[in-house]
Design a protein around this motif. Structure first.
Motif, PDB file in Angstrom:
ATOM      1  N   GLU A   1      17.195  14.691 -24.336  1.00 22.48           N
ATOM      2  CA  GLU A   1      16.997  15.201 -25.487  1.00 22.48           C
ATOM      3  C   GLU A   1      17.407  16.840 -25.595  1.00 22.48           C
ATOM      4  O   GLU A   1      17.344  17.328 -24.463  1.00 22.48           O
ATOM      5  N   HIS A   2      17.961  17.181 -26.576  1.00 17.77           N
ATOM      6  CA  HIS A   2      18.360  18.602 -26.499  1.00 17.77           C
ATOM      7  C   HIS A   2      17.740  19.569 -27.535  1.00 17.77           C
ATOM      8  O   HIS A   2      17.210  18.992 -28.639  1.00 17.77           O
ATOM      9  N   VAL A   3      17.544  20.601 -27.369  1.00 16.42           N
ATOM     10  CA  VAL A   3      16.918  21.771 -27.896  1.00 16.42           C
ATOM     11  C   VAL A   3      17.640  23.159 -28.208  1.00 16.42           C
ATOM     12  O   VAL A   3      18.552  23.241 -27.510  1.00 16.42           O
ATOM     13  N   PRO A   4      17.212  23.852 -29.298  1.00 16.50           N
ATOM     14  CA  PRO A   4      18.101  25.140 -29.140  1.00 16.50           C
ATOM     15  C   PRO A   4      17.968  25.971 -28.127  1.00 16.50           C
ATOM     16  O   PRO A   4      17.009  25.985 -27.598  1.00 16.50           O
ATOM     17  N   PRO A   5      18.952  26.731 -27.740  1.00 14.46           N
ATOM     18  CA  PRO A   5      18.999  27.336 -26.731  1.00 14.46           C
ATOM     19  C   PRO A   5      18.304  29.140 -27.132  1.00 14.46           C
ATOM     20  O   PRO A   5      18.489  29.208 -28.398  1.00 14.46           O
ATOM     21  N   PRO A   6      17.785  29.640 -26.429  1.00 15.35           N
ATOM     22  CA  PRO A   6      17.233  30.926 -26.648  1.00 15.35           C
ATOM     23  C   PRO A   6      18.438  31.937 -26.933  1.00 15.35           C
ATOM     24  O   PRO A   6      18.610  32.810 -26.332  1.00 15.35           O
ATOM     25  N   GLU A   7      19.366  31.716 -27.964  1.00 17.27           N
ATOM     26  CA  GLU A   7      20.416  32.404 -28.236  1.00 17.27           C
ATOM     27  C   GLU A   7      20.402  32.910 -29.733  1.00 17.27           C
ATOM     28  O   GLU A   7      20.467  31.948 -30.415  1.00 17.27           O
ATOM     29  N   PRO A   8      20.012  34.104 -30.067  1.00 26.30           N
ATOM     30  CA  PRO A   8      19.817  34.484 -31.352  1.00 26.30           C
ATOM     31  C   PRO A   8      20.986  34.283 -32.323  1.00 26.30           C
ATOM     32  O   PRO A   8      20.662  33.881 -33.512  1.00 26.30           O
ATOM     33  N   MET A   9      22.259  34.134 -31.940  1.00 24.06           N
ATOM     34  CA  MET A   9      23.352  33.628 -32.608  1.00 24.06           C
ATOM     35  C   MET A   9      23.287  32.281 -33.312  1.00 24.06           C
ATOM     36  O   MET A   9      23.924  31.903 -34.074  1.00 24.06           O
ATOM     37  N   GLN A  10      22.514  31.639 -32.242  1.00 26.49           N
ATOM     38  CA  GLN A  10      22.691  29.981 -32.920  1.00 26.49           C
ATOM     39  C   GLN A  10      21.043  29.588 -32.939  1.00 26.49           C
ATOM     40  O   GLN A  10      20.906  28.313 -33.221  1.00 26.49           O
ATOM     41  N   CYS A  11      20.168  30.355 -32.984  1.00 26.97           N
ATOM     42  CA  CYS A  11      18.861  30.023 -33.015  1.00 26.97           C
ATOM     43  C   CYS A  11      18.544  29.516 -34.445  1.00 26.97           C
ATOM     44  O   CYS A  11      18.572  30.339 -35.584  1.00 26.97           O
ATOM     45  N   PRO A  12      18.118  28.260 -34.720  1.00 21.06           N
ATOM     46  CA  PRO A  12      17.797  27.869 -36.161  1.00 21.06           C
ATOM     47  C   PRO A  12      16.393  28.267 -36.662  1.00 21.06           C
ATOM     48  O   PRO A  12      16.172  28.321 -37.683  1.00 21.06           O
ATOM     49  N   PHE A  13      15.656  28.863 -35.763  1.00 20.52           N
ATOM     50  CA  PHE A  13      14.167  29.629 -36.205  1.00 20.52           C
ATOM     51  C   PHE A  13      14.626  31.193 -36.765  1.00 20.52           C
ATOM     52  O   PHE A  13      13.551  31.512 -37.318  1.00 20.52           O
ATOM     53  N   ARG A  14      15.769  31.799 -36.620  1.00 21.39           N
ATOM     54  CA  ARG A  14      15.873  32.960 -36.898  1.00 21.39           C
ATOM     55  C   ARG A  14      15.081  34.078 -36.083  1.00 21.39           C
ATOM     56  O   ARG A  14      14.534  34.807 -36.919  1.00 21.39           O
TER      57      ARG A  14
ATOM     58  N   HIS B   1      15.679  38.898 -30.289  1.00 17.44           N
ATOM     59  CA  HIS B   1      14.693  38.744 -29.049  1.00 17.44           C
ATOM     60  C   HIS B   1      14.074  37.309 -29.182  1.00 17.44           C
ATOM     61  O   HIS B   1      12.940  37.151 -29.096  1.00 17.44           O
ATOM     62  N   CYS B   2      15.196  36.448 -29.527  1.00 18.20           N
ATOM     63  CA  CYS B   2      14.686  35.039 -29.632  1.00 18.20           C
ATOM     64  C   CYS B   2      13.934  34.389 -28.206  1.00 18.20           C
ATOM     65  O   CYS B   2      14.634  34.537 -27.402  1.00 18.20           O
ATOM     66  N   SER B   3      12.740  33.903 -28.470  1.00 19.81           N
ATOM     67  CA  SER B   3      12.193  33.511 -27.193  1.00 19.81           C
ATOM     68  C   SER B   3      11.045  32.467 -27.662  1.00 19.81           C
ATOM     69  O   SER B   3      10.906  31.292 -27.213  1.00 19.81           O
ATOM     70  N   LEU B   4      10.019  33.110 -28.233  1.00 13.63           N
ATOM     71  CA  LEU B   4       8.684  32.380 -28.451  1.00 13.63           C
ATOM     72  C   LEU B   4       8.835  31.236 -29.222  1.00 13.63           C
ATOM     73  O   LEU B   4       8.490  30.013 -28.768  1.00 13.63           O
ATOM     74  N   GLN B   5       9.386  31.112 -30.391  1.00 14.84           N
ATOM     75  CA  GLN B   5       9.518  29.961 -31.228  1.00 14.84           C
ATOM     76  C   GLN B   5      10.606  28.891 -30.454  1.00 14.84           C
ATOM     77  O   GLN B   5      10.158  27.762 -30.555  1.00 14.84           O
ATOM     78  N   CYS B   6      11.430  29.218 -29.583  1.00 15.26           N
ATOM     79  CA  CYS B   6      12.240  28.188 -29.136  1.00 15.26           C
ATOM     80  C   CYS B   6      11.555  27.651 -27.945  1.00 15.26           C
ATOM     81  O   CYS B   6      11.583  26.584 -27.691  1.00 15.26           O
ATOM     82  N   ALA B   7      10.589  28.469 -27.250  1.00 15.67           N
ATOM     83  CA  ALA B   7      10.226  27.787 -26.258  1.00 15.67           C
ATOM     84  C   ALA B   7       8.868  26.854 -26.978  1.00 15.67           C
ATOM     85  O   ALA B   7       8.520  25.794 -26.369  1.00 15.67           O
ATOM     86  N   GLU B   8       8.160  27.265 -27.885  1.00 20.45           N
ATOM     87  CA  GLU B   8       7.206  26.334 -28.519  1.00 20.45           C
ATOM     88  C   GLU B   8       7.977  25.281 -29.070  1.00 20.45           C
ATOM     89  O   GLU B   8       7.239  24.101 -28.971  1.00 20.45           O
ATOM     90  N   TYR B   9       9.280  25.282 -29.637  1.00 26.61           N
ATOM     91  CA  TYR B   9       9.938  23.901 -30.046  1.00 26.61           C
ATOM     92  C   TYR B   9       9.897  23.109 -28.809  1.00 26.61           C
ATOM     93  O   TYR B   9      10.060  21.884 -28.996  1.00 26.61           O
ATOM     94  N   VAL B  10      10.574  23.627 -27.438  1.00 23.37           N
ATOM     95  CA  VAL B  10      10.521  22.821 -26.413  1.00 23.37           C
ATOM     96  C   VAL B  10       9.368  22.040 -26.223  1.00 23.37           C
ATOM     97  O   VAL B  10       9.250  20.725 -25.823  1.00 23.37           O
ATOM     98  N   GLU B  11       8.204  22.720 -26.334  1.00 27.72           N
ATOM     99  CA  GLU B  11       6.979  21.905 -26.238  1.00 27.72           C
ATOM    100  C   GLU B  11       6.633  20.971 -27.211  1.00 27.72           C
ATOM    101  O   GLU B  11       6.151  19.814 -26.895  1.00 27.72           O
ATOM    102  N   TYR B  12       6.966  21.111 -28.417  1.00 30.69           N
ATOM    103  CA  TYR B  12       6.860  20.324 -29.618  1.00 30.69           C
ATOM    104  C   TYR B  12       7.702  19.009 -29.134  1.00 30.69           C
ATOM    105  O   TYR B  12       7.099  17.827 -29.233  1.00 30.69           O
ATOM    106  N   VAL B  13       9.201  19.133 -28.775  1.00 34.43           N
ATOM    107  CA  VAL B  13       9.740  18.038 -28.156  1.00 34.43           C
ATOM    108  C   VAL B  13       9.139  17.090 -27.125  1.00 34.43           C
ATOM    109  O   VAL B  13       9.021  15.974 -27.151  1.00 34.43           O
ATOM    110  N   LEU B  14       8.782  17.907 -26.044  1.00 36.75           N
ATOM    111  CA  LEU B  14       8.113  17.367 -24.882  1.00 36.75           C
ATOM    112  C   LEU B  14       6.857  16.447 -25.447  1.00 36.75           C
ATOM    113  O   LEU B  14       6.622  15.363 -24.947  1.00 36.75           O
ATOM    114  N   ARG B  15       6.004  16.957 -26.315  1.00 39.82           N
ATOM    115  CA  ARG B  15       4.854  16.573 -26.662  1.00 39.82           C
ATOM    116  C   ARG B  15       5.215  14.993 -27.476  1.00 39.82           C
ATOM    117  O   ARG B  15       4.319  14.242 -27.306  1.00 39.82           O
TER     118      ARG B  15
END
Length: 443
Positions: A186-199, A203-217
């Motif tokens: 399964e693939h998730v967005p990287p913590p990369e501001p230029m590619q982050c779908p959560f805008r 300092h992209c981090s928190l929402q990207c990490a939370e999305y990993v948890e969402y996919v995992l769950r």
């Protein structure tokens, strides 16, 4: 053309550079190369032919020298380090190969040294000829340890070019049109501001990490998260990202596998990059520079309690305990330690970044300067915000003409990864060359 961590090999700019710079002997060699090798993107047809390499420099067949800020990330200790060469010669004289079912002092010495250096309880290892094979072993071990088969990894990531590693990797250049891939990734967005779908912004981090948890769950049967601690594109996740993901893995009983093949072993300012984030993965994969810029060898480092596959085969590679490769790797680690290269990379990287940030003030095309230690990148964007792919390629070939070799990645990122042994003056020379190239840029 899909973007890639590597620079593509066919373009009008490349043909133009070759027509201007290559002599007949080099052209004949390139024609022979094209005649006998299968062609593939990123590596063939080749750009040029080399006659030698030493320290921080490459020398082509016409005698031109290039400062090598590319090196496929194998040259932490530079090319041809005397201690690495001496170790290789000695092993070749004593024990050029180790037959299956036997061990040798070089392999055991390397395993012991890695156990001493590794953070936490990463005291068990297996060796492989390359990083992709080591990642494969990590995936197999994660399946055995958890009884699950799915993985979570990042889009645009790169973990190797074998069928299983392109399945967990995210580069379209390797995945598209290849047919069914390994089931489970399964693939998730990287913590990369230029590619982050959560805008999330810079300092992209928190929402990207939370999305990993969402996919995992949502998936529920994930064995491991497989990710690069930092990307060799110079993408540096903020500290709280890895702390959050380590906590998530603990909570769900998921193994954390960190890929430090391109940048481990001192490049980012510590022996292992994960040490800078205050975390210890369940498995850590290293390679490239482990062979001292000469020998192909990679290693899977794992927690002691993951030594559970006694009745299975995780790798069983013919050259798993190759004495010559292990001798080169052991000498490389000793050089990195004795010469204080991680600390040197941190100090020189800080100065290099400052010089490049001064360059950024002068040239508006440089959108961002980022890096950690001597893993450095310039992100190029036009005034309208669009990626400056064409300009990045122009600068790369202009720099080659002036004696500086580096890689363009993801279309518009100049990645600069010099040896950790590089002289400070050579870093300054690289900045001067880049300045000239930007000044001469034709838009």
């Amino acid at each position: 053309m899909p973007q890639s961590e590597g620079d593509v090999n066919i373009s009008a700019a490349r043909e133009s550079w070759q027509s201007e710079h290559l002599d007949d002997d080099t052209r004949r060699l390139l024609e022979e190369d094209a005649r006998y090798f299968l062609h593939q993107s990123l590596s063939s047809p080749c750009l040029n032919g080399l006659s030698s390499c030493d320290g921080s420099f490459l020398t082509d067949m016409q005698g031109r020298r290039y400062l090598d800020f590319h090196g496929n990330n194998v040259h932490q200790v530079g090319f041809g380090h005397p201690k690495v060469k001496e170790a290789i010669y000695q092993a070749l004289e004593e024990l050029p190969f180790c037959t299956r079912r036997y061990t040798n002092k070089y392999a055991v010495g390397l395993a012991r040294k890695l156990a001493e250096l590794s953070p936490g309880k990463l005291n068990k290892c297996l060796f492989a000829p390359g990083g992709a094979e080591a990642i494969s072993m990590a995936i197999k071990l994660a399946r055995m340890a958890t009884g699950r088969f799915k993985t979570i990894s990042m889009w645009d990531s790169f973990h190797g070019a074998t069928l299983d590693t392109i399945s967990i990797g995210g580069e379209a250049l390797f995945r598209n049109g290849i047919g069914p891939l390994l089931p489970g990734p399964e693939h998730v967005p990287p913590p990369e501001p230029m590619q982050c779908p959560f805008r999330c912004g810079r300092h992209c981090s928190l929402q990207c990490a939370e999305y990993v948890e969402y996919v995992l769950r949502r998936e529920g049967d994930v064995a491991a998260i497989v990710a690069e601690t930092v990307r060799s594109t110079g993408t540096i996740p903020p500290p709280d990202y890895w702390l959050k993901l380590r906590s998530i893995c603990n909570r769900y009983g998921v193994l954390l596998i960190l890929d430090e093949i391109p940048h481990g072993l001192g490049r980012t300012g510590s022996m292992f990059t994960c040490e800078q984030y205050g975390i210890v993965p369940d498995m850590l994969v290293i390679g490239k520079g482990l062979g001292g810029g000469s020998m192909p060898i990679a290693a899977l480092l794992a927690r002691e309690d993951l030594d559970i596959a006694q009745e299975r085969a995780l790798g069983h590679f013919t050259h798993e305990k190759n004495p010559v490769a292990c001798a080169a790797a052991l000498a490389t680690l000793e050089v990195i330690q004795s010469e204080g290269l991680p600390r040197r990379a941190k100090l020189m990287g800080t100065r290099f970044l400052e010089q490049l940030k001064q360059l950024q003030k002068k040239h508006s095309l440089i959108y961002e300067v980022r890096g950690l230690g001597l893993l450095v990148a310039l992100v190029l964007r036009r005034r309208n915000g669009s990626p400056a792919d064409h300009e990045a390629e122009q600068i790369m070939y202009a720099a080659l003409s002036k004696g500086l070799n580096f890689k363009v990645t993801m279309g518009c990122i100049l990645t600069l990864t010099p040896p950790l042994t590089i002289e400070e003056q050579h870093l300054a020379n690289a900045v001067l060359i880049l300045d000239q190239c930007f000044c001469e840029l034709k838009t």
